[in-house]
Write a protein that holds these residues in place. Structure first.
Motif, PDB file in Angstrom:
ATOM      1  N   LYS A 127       0.828  -1.199   0.000  1.00  0.00           N
ATOM      2  CA  LYS A 127       0.000   0.000   0.000  1.00  0.00           C
ATOM      3  C   LYS A 127       0.868   1.256   0.000  1.00  0.00           C
ATOM      4  CE  LYS A 127      -3.872  -2.337   0.305  1.00  0.00           C
ATOM      5  NZ  LYS A 127      -4.903  -2.346  -0.770  1.00  0.00           N
ATOM      6  N   ALA A 128       0.232   2.396  -0.250  1.00  0.00           N
ATOM      7  CA  ALA A 128       0.938   3.675  -0.219  1.00  0.00           C
ATOM      8  C   ALA A 128       1.418   3.974   1.196  1.00  0.00           C
ATOM      9  CB  ALA A 128       0.017   4.794  -0.713  1.00  0.00           C
ATOM     10  N   GLN A 129       2.709   4.286   1.332  1.00  0.00           N
ATOM     11  CA  GLN A 129       3.303   4.517   2.646  1.00  0.00           C
ATOM     12  C   GLN A 129       3.348   6.008   2.962  1.00  0.00           C
ATOM     13  OE1 GLN A 129       4.127   1.864   4.604  1.00  0.00           O
ATOM     14  NE2 GLN A 129       3.296   0.604   2.940  1.00  0.00           N
ATOM     15  N   LEU A 130       3.668   6.295   4.211  1.00  0.00           N
ATOM     16  CA  LEU A 130       3.776   7.682   4.657  1.00  0.00           C
ATOM     17  C   LEU A 130       4.931   8.359   3.925  1.00  0.00           C
ATOM     18  CD1 LEU A 130       2.281   9.375   6.894  1.00  0.00           C
ATOM     19  CD2 LEU A 130       4.267   8.950   8.330  1.00  0.00           C
ATOM     20  N   SER A 131       4.670   9.491   3.323  1.00  0.00           N
ATOM     21  CA  SER A 131       5.700  10.207   2.570  1.00  0.00           C
ATOM     22  C   SER A 131       6.552  11.049   3.521  1.00  0.00           C
ATOM     23  CB  SER A 131       5.044  11.116   1.524  1.00  0.00           C
ATOM     24  OG  SER A 131       4.299  12.144   2.165  1.00  0.00           O
ATOM     25  N   PRO A 132       7.749  11.459   3.070  1.00  0.00           N
ATOM     26  CA  PRO A 132       8.588  12.320   3.926  1.00  0.00           C
ATOM     27  C   PRO A 132       7.889  13.621   4.308  1.00  0.00           C
ATOM     28  CG  PRO A 132       9.889  11.404   2.137  1.00  0.00           C
ATOM     29  CD  PRO A 132       8.460  11.031   1.861  1.00  0.00           C
ATOM     30  N   ARG A 133       7.121  14.188   3.392  1.00  0.00           N
ATOM     31  CA  ARG A 133       6.411  15.431   3.725  1.00  0.00           C
ATOM     32  C   ARG A 133       5.371  15.189   4.810  1.00  0.00           C
ATOM     33  NH1 ARG A 133       3.334  19.454  -0.612  1.00  0.00           N
ATOM     34  NH2 ARG A 133       2.718  21.046   0.935  1.00  0.00           N
ATOM     35  N   GLN A 134       4.636  14.084   4.712  1.00  0.00           N
ATOM     36  CA  GLN A 134       3.671  13.744   5.751  1.00  0.00           C
ATOM     37  C   GLN A 134       4.367  13.470   7.075  1.00  0.00           C
ATOM     38  OE1 GLN A 134       1.827  10.444   3.709  1.00  0.00           O
ATOM     39  NE2 GLN A 134       0.054  11.676   3.082  1.00  0.00           N
ATOM     40  N   ALA A 135       5.573  12.897   7.006  1.00  0.00           N
ATOM     41  CA  ALA A 135       6.340  12.657   8.227  1.00  0.00           C
ATOM     42  C   ALA A 135       6.740  13.975   8.888  1.00  0.00           C
ATOM     43  CB  ALA A 135       7.578  11.825   7.911  1.00  0.00           C
ATOM     44  N   TYR A 136       7.144  14.964   8.081  1.00  0.00           N
ATOM     45  CA  TYR A 136       7.485  16.275   8.629  1.00  0.00           C
ATOM     46  C   TYR A 136       6.273  16.931   9.285  1.00  0.00           C
ATOM     47  CZ  TYR A 136      12.112  16.382   6.464  1.00  0.00           C
ATOM     48  OH  TYR A 136      13.410  16.123   6.124  1.00  0.00           O
ATOM     49  N   VAL A 137       5.111  16.798   8.650  1.00  0.00           N
ATOM     50  CA  VAL A 137       3.881  17.342   9.240  1.00  0.00           C
ATOM     51  C   VAL A 137       3.571  16.653  10.567  1.00  0.00           C
ATOM     52  CG1 VAL A 137       1.383  17.600   8.923  1.00  0.00           C
ATOM     53  CG2 VAL A 137       2.936  18.023   7.001  1.00  0.00           C
ATOM     54  N   SER A 138       3.789  15.339  10.608  1.00  0.00           N
ATOM     55  CA  SER A 138       3.557  14.587  11.848  1.00  0.00           C
ATOM     56  C   SER A 138       4.501  15.052  12.954  1.00  0.00           C
ATOM     57  CB  SER A 138       3.741  13.093  11.588  1.00  0.00           C
ATOM     58  OG  SER A 138       2.855  12.627  10.596  1.00  0.00           O
ATOM     59  N   ILE A 139       5.763  15.284  12.601  1.00  0.00           N
ATOM     60  CA  ILE A 139       6.742  15.740  13.589  1.00  0.00           C
ATOM     61  C   ILE A 139       6.362  17.123  14.113  1.00  0.00           C
ATOM     62  CG2 ILE A 139       9.142  16.419  13.904  1.00  0.00           C
ATOM     63  CD1 ILE A 139       9.875  14.227  11.870  1.00  0.00           C
ATOM     64  N   PHE A 140       5.936  18.000  13.221  1.00  0.00           N
ATOM     65  CA  PHE A 140       5.518  19.348  13.641  1.00  0.00           C
ATOM     66  C   PHE A 140       4.312  19.269  14.583  1.00  0.00           C
ATOM     67  CE2 PHE A 140       2.976  23.227  12.949  1.00  0.00           C
ATOM     68  CZ  PHE A 140       3.914  24.179  13.348  1.00  0.00           C
ATOM     69  N   SER A 141       3.380  18.378  14.279  1.00  0.00           N
ATOM     70  CA  SER A 141       2.215  18.195  15.146  1.00  0.00           C
ATOM     71  C   SER A 141       2.624  17.652  16.512  1.00  0.00           C
ATOM     72  CB  SER A 141       1.207  17.254  14.482  1.00  0.00           C
ATOM     73  OG  SER A 141       0.796  17.741  13.221  1.00  0.00           O
ATOM     74  N   LEU A 142       3.585  16.729  16.509  1.00  0.00           N
ATOM     75  CA  LEU A 142       4.071  16.189  17.763  1.00  0.00           C
ATOM     76  C   LEU A 142       4.732  17.265  18.620  1.00  0.00           C
ATOM     77  CD1 LEU A 142       5.628  12.759  16.722  1.00  0.00           C
ATOM     78  CD2 LEU A 142       3.374  13.205  17.662  1.00  0.00           C
ATOM     79  N   GLU A 143       5.447  18.173  17.980  1.00  0.00           N
ATOM     80  CA  GLU A 143       6.085  19.255  18.717  1.00  0.00           C
ATOM     81  C   GLU A 143       5.047  20.151  19.386  1.00  0.00           C
ATOM     82  OE1 GLU A 143       9.140  19.957  19.467  1.00  0.00           O
ATOM     83  OE2 GLU A 143      10.036  18.278  18.397  1.00  0.00           O
ATOM     84  N   ILE A 144       3.946  20.395  18.704  1.00  0.00           N
ATOM     85  CA  ILE A 144       2.872  21.209  19.301  1.00  0.00           C
ATOM     86  C   ILE A 144       2.271  20.491  20.508  1.00  0.00           C
ATOM     87  CG2 ILE A 144       0.593  22.203  18.893  1.00  0.00           C
ATOM     88  CD1 ILE A 144       1.402  22.683  16.020  1.00  0.00           C
ATOM     89  N   VAL A 145       2.014  19.199  20.351  1.00  0.00           N
ATOM     90  CA  VAL A 145       1.465  18.418  21.469  1.00  0.00           C
ATOM     91  C   VAL A 145       2.442  18.407  22.646  1.00  0.00           C
ATOM     92  CG1 VAL A 145       0.735  16.111  22.190  1.00  0.00           C
ATOM     93  CG2 VAL A 145       0.054  16.979  19.953  1.00  0.00           C
TER      94      VAL A 145
END
Length: 367
Positions: A127-145
């Motif tokens: 299946k389609a995997q998490l892209s590097p851009r989506q990973a960066y968005v996830s990291i930014f969201s984690l930093e906010i949390v």
């Protein structure tokens, strides 16, 4: 006033002397962690920058977090050990304790989301995997949390007044003394501890599922290879008989063609599986070290909050308890060595960097 200052300084020096084992531990961790994490950054942000994908994005984020822990948290911890009774700056206390909690939460969340990504990769490899851009968005969201969860530490932490001999008051960077602040600190520490348990449970569940899936695939693969060997034996016998009948085809050519056409896909698939399992092993090792190193720290935090006795009652307490509560720093220095042991590519890059540094120093000595 000068007599009071001299007395509190003497008491602080005595307390610092009792904490020499802690400072030795912090010094060792600082040197090993700084060197190791700088090597990780040089490799994964340098020659291995070509490695794309969400997994490598998370690995680089963890490397940056570990480096920040070494250059920010450890110097603060060292300063606190040398000013156990003379920590007067409340703003500095709040700032660094909040930063420490923020980095801790970030490390925890990064490991969880990296593990979830590995689980999805193992369960749904096509299946389609998490892209590097989506990973960066996830990291930014984690930093906010992490920022939101660490913000209460600004209120809870502060200068704790410690009553000493001769009616002298010491100043320690810890939790505030008022009953309301004590209550808030207790609740906050309990929430962090509960969140840590949730993360532990998530990591155990994730890697349990990964292990179960890999075992099922190994069983299926072994059965499939058994069927393949039986089929190949039958085909080989049939081909041998056909050659005896004079069909004009060489038995060795038939066998070679059968081997090449049949085993090449298996070899390709095997290489991909080995690479995937290597990344899974690295992610699992990082998560395991996180669990083992952070548990004593949070238990020590809860103990310090619930403890009503602010004085030192045993000679070994100033050395043993601070070390056990700071074992979480091992998580921020061990990853570089895990990469070195488990990743051949990283190991080869580190050896090249080391050889270049040694060669350059040798040339300078010659000149």
């Amino acid at each position: 006033m000068s007599n009071w200052s001299r007395t509190i300084d003497i008491l602080n020096k005595e307390e610092t002397t009792r904490r020499i084992p802690v400072m030795v531990y912090l010094s060792i961790v600082f040197v090993i962690g700084t060197v190791g994490n700088m090597l990780v950054i040089l490799v994964y942000f340098g020659s291995l920058w070509k490695l794309k994908g969400a997994h490598w994005t998370f690995i680089r984020a963890i490397a940056v977090t570990d480096t920040l822990a070494c250059i920010l948290i450890i110097p603060y911890e060292f300063y606190q050990q040398t000013h156990q009774l003379t920590f007067y700056s409340e703003w500095t206390c709040k700032c660094f304790r909040t930063t420490s909690v923020h980095i801790t939460i970030t490390s925890c969340l990064l490991l969880v989301i990296m593990s979830v990504n590995r689980l999805y990769k193992v369960c749904r490899p096509t299946k389609a995997q998490l892209s590097p851009r989506q990973a960066y968005v996830s990291i930014f969201s984690l930093e906010i949390v992490a920022a939101l969860l660490s913000w209460p530490q600004v209120v809870n932490s502060g200068i704790n007044l410690v009553q000493l001999e001769n009616n002298i008051t010491g100043y320690d960077c810890s939790f505030a003394l008022t009953s309301m602040d004590k209550k808030h600190a207790t609740i906050y520490s309990g929430v962090l501890f509960l969140g840590f348990l949730v993360c532990i449970s998530a990591l155990i569940t994730i890697y349990g599922l990964i292990g179960h899936i890999l075992r099922k695939r190994d069983t299926f693969k072994s059965k499939r290879m058994s069927v393949y060997r039986v089929t190949r034996s039958v085909v080989s016998v049939t081909t041998h008989k056909s050659t005896d009948l004079g069909d004009g085809t060489s038995d060795s050519e038939n066998d070679m063609g059968e081997v090449n056409n049949s085993t090449t896909p298996y070899k390709t698939t095997s290489c991909k599986k080995q690479g995937s399992r290597r990344l899974t092993k690295i992610a699992f090792s990082i998560s395991l070290c996180f669990v083992v190193s952070y548990l004593p720290s949070l238990v020590g935090t809860l103990t310090s909050v619930f403890s009503k006795d602010q004085t030192v009652t045993n000679n070994w307490t100033p050395a043993v308890i601070p070390i056990s509560s700071r074992l979480f720093l091992i998580n921020n220095i061990i990853n570089a060595w895990l990469y070195y042991w488990l990743d051949k590519t990283f190991r080869s890059k580190v050896k090249k960097i080391s050889s270049k540094l040694l060669l350059s120093k040798w040339r300078k000595v010659e000149l």
